[in-house]
Design an enzyme around this catalytic site. Structure first.
Site, PDB file in Angstrom:
ATOM      1  N   ASP A   1       0.866  -1.170   0.000  1.00  0.00           N
ATOM      2  CA  ASP A   1       0.000   0.000   0.000  1.00  0.00           C
ATOM      3  C   ASP A   1       0.909   1.227   0.000  1.00  0.00           C
ATOM      4  O   ASP A   1       1.722   1.389   0.907  1.00  0.00           O
ATOM      5  CB  ASP A   1      -0.847  -0.025   1.288  1.00  0.00           C
ATOM      6  CG  ASP A   1      -2.205   0.600   1.114  1.00  0.00           C
ATOM      7  OD1 ASP A   1      -2.265   1.712   0.549  1.00  0.00           O
ATOM      8  OD2 ASP A   1      -3.202  -0.010   1.554  1.00  0.00           O
TER       9      ASP A   1
ATOM     10  N   ASP B   1      -3.041   4.745  -2.246  1.00  0.00           N
ATOM     11  CA  ASP B   1      -4.082   5.336  -1.412  1.00  0.00           C
ATOM     12  C   ASP B   1      -4.546   6.678  -1.995  1.00  0.00           C
ATOM     13  O   ASP B   1      -3.732   7.487  -2.436  1.00  0.00           O
ATOM     14  CB  ASP B   1      -3.488   5.561  -0.005  1.00  0.00           C
ATOM     15  CG  ASP B   1      -4.548   5.869   1.041  1.00  0.00           C
ATOM     16  OD1 ASP B   1      -5.458   5.047   1.204  1.00  0.00           O
ATOM     17  OD2 ASP B   1      -4.451   6.931   1.694  1.00  0.00           O
TER      18      ASP B   1
ATOM     19  N   GLU C   1      -6.655   3.679  -5.681  1.00  0.00           N
ATOM     20  CA  GLU C   1      -7.882   3.773  -4.891  1.00  0.00           C
ATOM     21  C   GLU C   1      -8.602   5.045  -5.311  1.00  0.00           C
ATOM     22  O   GLU C   1      -8.102   6.152  -5.095  1.00  0.00           O
ATOM     23  CB  GLU C   1      -7.581   3.826  -3.392  1.00  0.00           C
ATOM     24  CG  GLU C   1      -8.873   3.758  -2.566  1.00  0.00           C
ATOM     25  CD  GLU C   1      -8.816   4.461  -1.214  1.00  0.00           C
ATOM     26  OE1 GLU C   1      -9.634   4.143  -0.349  1.00  0.00           O
ATOM     27  OE2 GLU C   1      -7.977   5.358  -1.029  1.00  0.00           O
TER      28      GLU C   1
ATOM     29  N   HIS D   1     -11.308  -2.518   3.830  1.00  0.00           N
ATOM     30  CA  HIS D   1     -11.180  -2.174   5.248  1.00  0.00           C
ATOM     31  C   HIS D   1     -11.898  -0.880   5.621  1.00  0.00           C
ATOM     32  O   HIS D   1     -11.812  -0.447   6.765  1.00  0.00           O
ATOM     33  CB  HIS D   1      -9.692  -2.065   5.599  1.00  0.00           C
ATOM     34  CG  HIS D   1      -9.008  -0.958   4.849  1.00  0.00           C
ATOM     35  ND1 HIS D   1      -8.874  -0.963   3.474  1.00  0.00           N
ATOM     36  CD2 HIS D   1      -8.478   0.210   5.262  1.00  0.00           C
ATOM     37  CE1 HIS D   1      -8.281   0.140   3.095  1.00  0.00           C
ATOM     38  NE2 HIS D   1      -8.022   0.878   4.150  1.00  0.00           N
ATOM     39  N   ASP D   2     -12.554  -0.250   4.659  1.00  0.00           N
ATOM     40  CA  ASP D   2     -13.265   1.003   4.921  1.00  0.00           C
ATOM     41  C   ASP D   2     -14.775   0.867   4.842  1.00  0.00           C
ATOM     42  O   ASP D   2     -15.496   1.776   5.252  1.00  0.00           O
ATOM     43  CB  ASP D   2     -12.849   2.072   3.889  1.00  0.00           C
ATOM     44  CG  ASP D   2     -11.387   2.478   3.998  1.00  0.00           C
ATOM     45  OD1 ASP D   2     -10.840   2.452   5.113  1.00  0.00           O
ATOM     46  OD2 ASP D   2     -10.802   2.831   2.959  1.00  0.00           O
TER      47      ASP D   2
HETATM   48  O1  TEU Z   1      -9.465   5.803   2.226  1.00  0.00           O
HETATM   49  C1  TEU Z   1      -9.889   6.876   1.451  1.00  0.00           C
HETATM   50  C2  TEU Z   1     -11.320   7.137   1.511  1.00  0.00           C
HETATM   51  O2  TEU Z   1     -11.932   7.507   0.563  1.00  0.00           O
HETATM   52  C3  TEU Z   1     -11.920   7.018   2.829  1.00  0.00           C
HETATM   53  O3  TEU Z   1     -12.033   8.313   3.296  1.00  0.00           O
HETATM   54  C4  TEU Z   1     -13.236   6.394   2.812  1.00  0.00           C
HETATM   55  O4  TEU Z   1     -14.143   7.228   2.129  1.00  0.00           O
HETATM   56  C5  TEU Z   1     -13.623   6.264   4.249  1.00  0.00           C
HETATM   57  O5  TEU Z   1     -12.702   5.351   4.827  1.00  0.00           O
HETATM   58  C6  TEU Z   1     -15.026   5.812   4.443  1.00  0.00           C
HETATM   59  O6  TEU Z   1     -15.276   4.550   3.988  1.00  0.00           O
HETATM   60  C7  TEU Z   1      -8.091   5.589   2.306  1.00  0.00           C
HETATM   61  C8  TEU Z   1      -7.839   4.383   3.178  1.00  0.00           C
HETATM   62  O7  TEU Z   1      -8.391   3.260   2.556  1.00  0.00           O
HETATM   63  C9  TEU Z   1      -8.391   4.640   4.533  1.00  0.00           C
HETATM   64  O8  TEU Z   1      -8.291   3.524   5.355  1.00  0.00           O
HETATM   65  C10 TEU Z   1      -7.614   5.804   5.110  1.00  0.00           C
HETATM   66  O9  TEU Z   1      -8.141   6.144   6.370  1.00  0.00           O
HETATM   67  C11 TEU Z   1      -7.672   7.016   4.196  1.00  0.00           C
HETATM   68  O10 TEU Z   1      -7.409   6.696   2.842  1.00  0.00           O
HETATM   69  C12 TEU Z   1      -6.618   8.008   4.592  1.00  0.00           C
HETATM   70  O11 TEU Z   1      -5.347   7.508   4.266  1.00  0.00           O
END
Ligand code: TEU
Length: 546
Positions: free
Chosen positions: A109, A211, A274, A335-336
């Site tokens: 990542d 990211d 992403e 994971h989000d």
């Molecule tokens: O996530 C980016 C992102 O778009 C997130 O703000 C997402 O909308 C949010 O987690 C709600 O689902 C990436 C990573 O995947 C995330 O884990 C990080 O927290 C974020 O960037 C900041 O690096």
């Protein structure tokens, strides 16, 4: 040329990342190898046979670099090290060797949009206005009233600007104030991140998931973002504005082309972006002449209503929007976002897996989805996610999808010998790898067979996609490799039995979501049980309807 090595219509040789299945590991939660309740590299190493057996081709590991863990690794304080929590650089080298030894690839990542506020670059930058690193970040004077320089908002709540009292200027952060954004207009930043990428690729890394790649460039004139007319109470406060001046700028395409050029310095490497954007904007990230990211992550399934007609429309729209030669990809979880088994229920989760692994393009599986893990409710005192802490009560928290992998029915699900950093799911004694492994009808058995079937059928790997007319809960499509084979997929995206009428079609069932019906002959129709999907090998010469 071997049919298995060719893509659809134009028959160009297919790369590993086109035919492969990607598996995402959230390293804190996959396997604890050191007894501290947090997953780590030795843990991952000890579970590689499981992944090889599952049949996946590439592992993407969320950030493992030194970090104060304000955003659990998405706040990097050293891009080329390994956080002691996860292990050592030697552990990492062992992991690369072991992954490659099993014929798999390893993706890291890359978090180039922002660093931790503890990164030495930012510590220098904030030391004084004339520090050579100052311009590596985004600094602005206060507005005349002393407030933030403009209206830009942080995704994680509040203004995206934090005042550095010592130097009297604000710095920009799209996420936490502890995640200052790098200034990608500064060529030294560009060169530094390019060198980070080379460092890891020299160590054997097969590519990167980048990211928030659509965030890298922000408006050079720092103009306000416009109000979002669709904003309503209950939405994330970030949605109050349209992020027109802070994301998806046309200039970002050059930055991405630069990242791609670095990846192309090494053979067979992969660049994934992403990107949370509507399909018509998303496809721009393949780049001019496909020199952007190889795979702009397609998250459309995460937000589409779970019914056959909406899915059918989405797939058709996405396929039509792809640029010539642009390779598709599909994601069901990460994971989000909420887990698929929770969103659509455990029965439809199998249909969803069949969809993911039979659509045209590269599938990405999120750890635990292969055993049907669900979102875990997190008691208030155990909340870890800074997003939930900053923007509470809206159901945005991500801890529930990051809970320990469920390996067996021992006290902490085989994840650790001690209480893990997040609670283990209540149902872990049934929903776990050990229990499902020996069960011929389990979700795990089903997913393993699905991946094997996909690998064995070139039409599923590289064949064309064609939707067949269907109504109600039926989703029907065929994957065709000209001159080789046709594979029909019939999914019942609903809770009632139905019959798919297919005059002229004969073939045999290759796999049902219930793991039965193998070799059943099909002629003219397919009866589907509630929440059932089937994959059918179509007999040569059979006529398929339009
Ligand atoms: O996530 C980016 C992102 O778009 C997130 O703000 C997402 O909308 C949010 O987690 C709600 O689902 C990436 C990573 O995947 C995330 O884990 C990080 O927290 C974020 O960037 C900041 O690096």
């Amino acid at each position: 040329m071997d049919a298995q090595n060719e893509t659809g219509a134009n028959r160009a040789p297919a790369s590993w990342w086109q035919t492969g299945v990607i598996y995402q590991i959230y390293p804190r939660s996959f396997q604890d190898g050191t007894g501290d309740g947090i997953g780590d590299l030795p843990g991952i190493l000890s579970r590689l046979d499981y992944l090889a057996d599952l049949g996946i081709d590439a592992i993407w590991v969320s950030p493992i670099f030194p970090s104060p863990m304000a955003d659990f690794g998405y706040d990097v304080s050293d891009y080329v090290g390994i956080d002691p929590l996860f292990g050592t650089v030697e552990d990492f080298d062992r992991l690369v060797t072991a992954v490659h030894g099993r014929g798999m690839k390893l993706l890291l990542d890359l978090v180039p949009n922002h660093t931790s506020d503890q990164h030495v670059w930012f510590r220098q930058a904030r030391a004084s206005r004339d520090n050579p690193k100052r311009d590596w970040y985004i600094w602005r004077d206060p507005a005349p009233d002393g407030g933030p320089p403009n209206n830009w908002l942080s995704e994680f709540g509040g203004s995206a600007w934090t005042l550095d009292a010592a130097s009297g200027q604000y710095y920009y952060h799209a996420f936490l104030d502890r995640q200052p954004d790098l200034n990608w207009r500064n060529p030294q930043v560009v060169a530094a991140i390019h060198e980070v990428m080379r460092t890891w690729m020299r160590r054997g890394v097969d590519g990167f998931r980048v990211d928030v790649i659509w965030h890298l460039m922000k408006d050079a004139e720092f103009r306000d973002n416009p109000e979002n007319p669709a904003f309503a109470a209950g939405m994330n406060p970030y949605a109050r504005l349209l992020p027109q001046r802070t994301t998806d700028l046309s200039e970002v395409q050059d930055v991405i082309a630069g990242l791609r050029a670095v990846v192309d310095e090494f053979p067979e490497r992969l660049l994934i972006g992403e990107i949370y954007l509507p399909v018509e904007r998303l496809v721009a990230y393949y780049g001019a002449e496909l020199k952007g990211v190889h795979l702009p992550f397609n998250f459309a399934l995460l937000d589409t209503a779970w019914n056959a007609r909406a899915l059918d429309r989405l797939i058709t729209t996405y396929e039509a929007a792809l640029p010539p030669g642009g390779w598709p990809n599909w994601v069901l979880g990460n994971h989000d976002r909420p887990r698929i088994a929770t969103r659509v229920g455990p029965d439809q989760a199998r249909v969803a897996a069949m969809l993911l692994l039979t659509l045209r393009g590269t599938p990405t599986l999120y750890y635990g989805d292969e055993i049907g893990m669900a979102n875990v409710p997190i008691p208030p005192e155990r909340i870890q996610d800074p997003y939930e802490k900053n923007v509470p009560g809206l159901g945005l928290g991500r801890d529930g999808v990051r809970t320990p992998m469920q390996w067996d029915d021992s006290p902490f699900a085989g994840f650790s010998d001690v209480e893990p950093w997040l609670p283990v799911a209540a149902d872990f004694s049934e929903v776990n790898v050990a229990a499902q492994r020996g069960n011929g009808h389990s979700m795990l058995t089903f997913v393993r067979r699905l991946i094997a079937l996909r690998r064995a059928h070139p039409a599923l790997l590289v064949g064309d996609y064609r939707a067949l007319a269907a109504q109600g809960d039926l989703l029907l499509y065929v994957r065709t490799l000209e001159g080789a084979e046709r594979v029909l997929v019939a999914l019942n995206v609903g809770p009632d039995p139905l019959v798919a009428t297919l005059p002229g079609t004969v073939g045999e069932v290759l796999l049902s979501t219930f793991c039965d019906r193998q070799d059943e002959r099909i002629s003219g129709e397919i009866a589907l049980r509630a929440n059932e999907g089937v994959i059918v090998g179509v007999a040569a010469g059979a006529v398929l309807p339009e």
